[in-house]
Design an enzyme around this catalytic site. Sequence first.
Site, PDB file in Angstrom:
ATOM      1  N   ALA A 184      33.259  16.925 -18.625  1.00 40.27           N
ATOM      2  CA  ALA A 184      32.964  15.479 -18.707  1.00 40.27           C
ATOM      3  C   ALA A 184      34.158  14.785 -19.347  1.00 40.27           C
ATOM      4  O   ALA A 184      35.254  14.805 -18.782  1.00 40.27           O
ATOM      5  CB  ALA A 184      31.665  15.225 -19.447  1.00 40.27           C
ATOM      6  N   ASP A 219      26.999  26.144 -11.237  1.00 45.29           N
ATOM      7  CA  ASP A 219      27.737  25.031 -11.822  1.00 45.29           C
ATOM      8  C   ASP A 219      28.752  25.551 -12.843  1.00 45.29           C
ATOM      9  O   ASP A 219      29.926  25.155 -12.841  1.00 45.29           O
ATOM     10  CB  ASP A 219      26.769  24.051 -12.486  1.00 45.29           C
ATOM     11  N   LYS A 230      33.054  25.674 -12.597  1.00 45.73           N
ATOM     12  CA  LYS A 230      33.950  25.237 -13.664  1.00 45.73           C
ATOM     13  C   LYS A 230      34.909  26.354 -14.055  1.00 45.73           C
ATOM     14  O   LYS A 230      36.104  26.122 -14.298  1.00 45.73           O
ATOM     15  CB  LYS A 230      33.143  24.777 -14.875  1.00 45.73           C
ATOM     16  N   GLY A 285      17.796  13.572 -18.407  1.00 44.73           N
ATOM     17  CA  GLY A 285      19.016  13.385 -17.612  1.00 44.73           C
ATOM     18  C   GLY A 285      20.058  14.464 -17.841  1.00 44.73           C
ATOM     19  O   GLY A 285      21.222  14.305 -17.467  1.00 44.73           O
ATOM     20  N   GLU A 304      39.887  15.619 -14.580  1.00 43.19           N
ATOM     21  CA  GLU A 304      39.563  16.118 -15.919  1.00 43.19           C
ATOM     22  C   GLU A 304      38.071  16.331 -16.094  1.00 43.19           C
ATOM     23  O   GLU A 304      37.625  17.285 -16.743  1.00 43.19           O
ATOM     24  CB  GLU A 304      40.069  15.111 -16.961  1.00 43.19           C
TER      25      GLU A 304
END
Length: 816
Positions: A611, A678, A682, A664, A606
């Site tokens: 996230a 990235d 996805k 971060g 998931e």
Amino acid sequence: MVIMKFGGSSVGTPERIEKVISIIIEKTKTHPKLAVVFSAFQGVTDSLIKASYYAKDGNASFNKIIIDLKLRHTEAVTFLVRKSRQAKLIYYLENEFKKLEEILLGVSLVRELTDKTLDFILSFGELLSNYIITEAMISRKLEVAFLDSRTVIKTDNNFGSAKVNFEITNKLLQQHFKDSNKIQIVTGFLASSLQDETTTIGRGGSDYTASILGAALNAKSIEIWTDVDGVLTANPQKVKDAFVLNTLTYEEAMELSHFGAKVIHPPTMIPAMKKNIPIIIKNTFNPYFQGSIISKKKQKSNFEISGITSVNNLSLVRIEGSGMIGVPGIAKRIFGALSKNDISIILITQASSEHSICLAIKQSDTTIAVESLSEELKYEIRDKLIDEIIAENNFSIIAIVGENMRHKTGVAGKVFASLGKNGVNIAAIAQGASELNISVVIDSESEEKALTVLHNIFFFPKKKSINLYIAGASGQVGSEFVSILKQNLQLLIKEGIAVRVCGLINSQKMILNNNSSDVGEILFELTNSTQLADIKGFISSMLQANHPNKVFIDCTAKDIFVYSYEELLKNNTSIITPNKIANSSSLNKYRKIHSAKSDKAHFLYETNVGASLPIISTLRNLLESGDKVLKIEGVFSGTLSYLFNTYDGMLPFSELVKKAQKLGYTEPDPRDDLDGLDAARKLLILGRELGYPIEIKDIKVSGLISKKALTATSIELFYNELAKEDNSMLKLYNETKLENKLLRYIAKITNNSASVSLEKVEHTHPSAKLSGSESLFMFYTTFYGDKPLIIQGPGAGARLTASGVYSDLLKIIQTF
């Protein structure tokens, strides 16, 4: 009258014998009429057997064994017997060991060891131990008398496993005890023939002695004192949650013993069973524990079964062929051929078509069994009426035993379903007409797993045991996951879920077979581990581990474990990962991994896309409801969302990227976000969830940085190049602002196109309302029409990703 029996482990040392004497003294307070049966001191019988065979082979080492035994018994005398009685007893020992030496010397000279001679040699073990214990008890002013069981138990001449003549034995025992008021100290295991020759009464002989005495004397009970608390539901060395049964029937005890449980040897119970005398199993080292009572009837139990046990090192021998169908006498010939060679059959199954018979035997008997059957059936084999005899090794029998199974539906179904769910293949099945026992044959490698699974399903149906392996345990996501696991541990325990971390690995170190129950300490243990990280060794440990409910959590960002996903899934190890590499790899690799999934091994990811946001699960729910997804669109990158939600032209774009990295929000190398790949990965994953056979090359990717910045040899040089592009980004921002629009990095996919790019969007676009590092996912479907189903929220961050991993773990737990 109460009969007590103490085995070798109970009298292994003088200190233990003192403890036993205190137990007997306590017993006399409530039951003054006692007979106490003792075995030889622990290990003495084995030493005497070893010495006998050394002598037979002409090996003078038997002398050393006798010297050691003499010293051990002499030390017991000096420790246990008061000094005034020691000289006489030591003189007795000297004479007995002299006799023993002479006998062994004779065996050595003639190089022959008969069963009759071996019985006589072995008798010294019980005679010496009982004589010393008798004297020790006299030294403590107990009224006791030594009873050589050879004078009261009579047998035939079948040396080594003599058959008791109960008619004569019962009369002798009754007469002896009628004439004696003292506590009798009785040698176990020993008897004599009608010609007064020493015999032994076979395996479990001392237990048998106690049972013979109890039946002859109509004893109130027979107590078997050993080194366990009683009869356990399973072998505690293989099943950690095994517990003591308060009561069980003779039949249950016999079944459990036959299939490996170290309870009491089945034939030894028969005399007691015929007289309905309870047998109580007690622990010498925990004397106040109630133990287990074996009797005709047992207390009511809420459990469907009484115990699970196993026998290993077995072979399956298969005899099959059309020539067996309807032919009388085939089974008789098979059993006869094996009987001639003293081969015991542990389990038998036969197909109703009579086409095949399957036998389970000791693995050590396999060669002789195949040869004898091949000889017996040679003409049928020659004429191809029966196939060549097949034998396979390395099997175990798991036996599920219990009176409550009788006339109850669903027990067999539970056995087969739970084993199947955990990837344990059943090679053969047997169940008696009494419904007291269901036996299954499985490969030995799965024995421990099968025992644990079955024990949990029958005794702890609400308890679930999870065995975790964590990779990347010291990284941002991995350490946050361990923190969340620790935080929720008590809640899991309350829900009956036992979590065991069996292995952890980071880039430098690893821990395997970790037994720590404190999840909070595992990262500390990993830091202080002396075991260097070994990827192959870690994977091998997972594959070889026989734990049920194995889950591998891959929190790494590299492909070092991805290549093993397929093998792990096929090995019934579930996988949870935030790592996108497996699902964004080549379509061929993706399909291989997903085809390895099963209801026994799940693959959950998931966190690959949003996230902790429920993106993949929502998409699957839409599809499973029959809805058709026409398009997916949104801002998939939390990093790029933050950059364009925050960028206002005041702070140079390169400086904003640096700020995002410090917060971060970016990957360690920001280029992994700025190149658009990235977001593209996805999108690729969601496309494949829709069933589109696409590769990453099928997605049009428009990155945000130049080739020079992308290929810079260091992060510092990358930022230097990115600073050169600040003016271009500012210009684009101002143009967009003049058009009253916003910059957003948009991903979109339909059945014929897929792209990720920086776009100018209207203020009415859902992405216009994003803030911080929020992600946006819009599902345009047939059911929802023009208004998409929107999921919006934080889509990045180690803590959020770790919480998503934990959520996936809870989903898997629900399937166990």
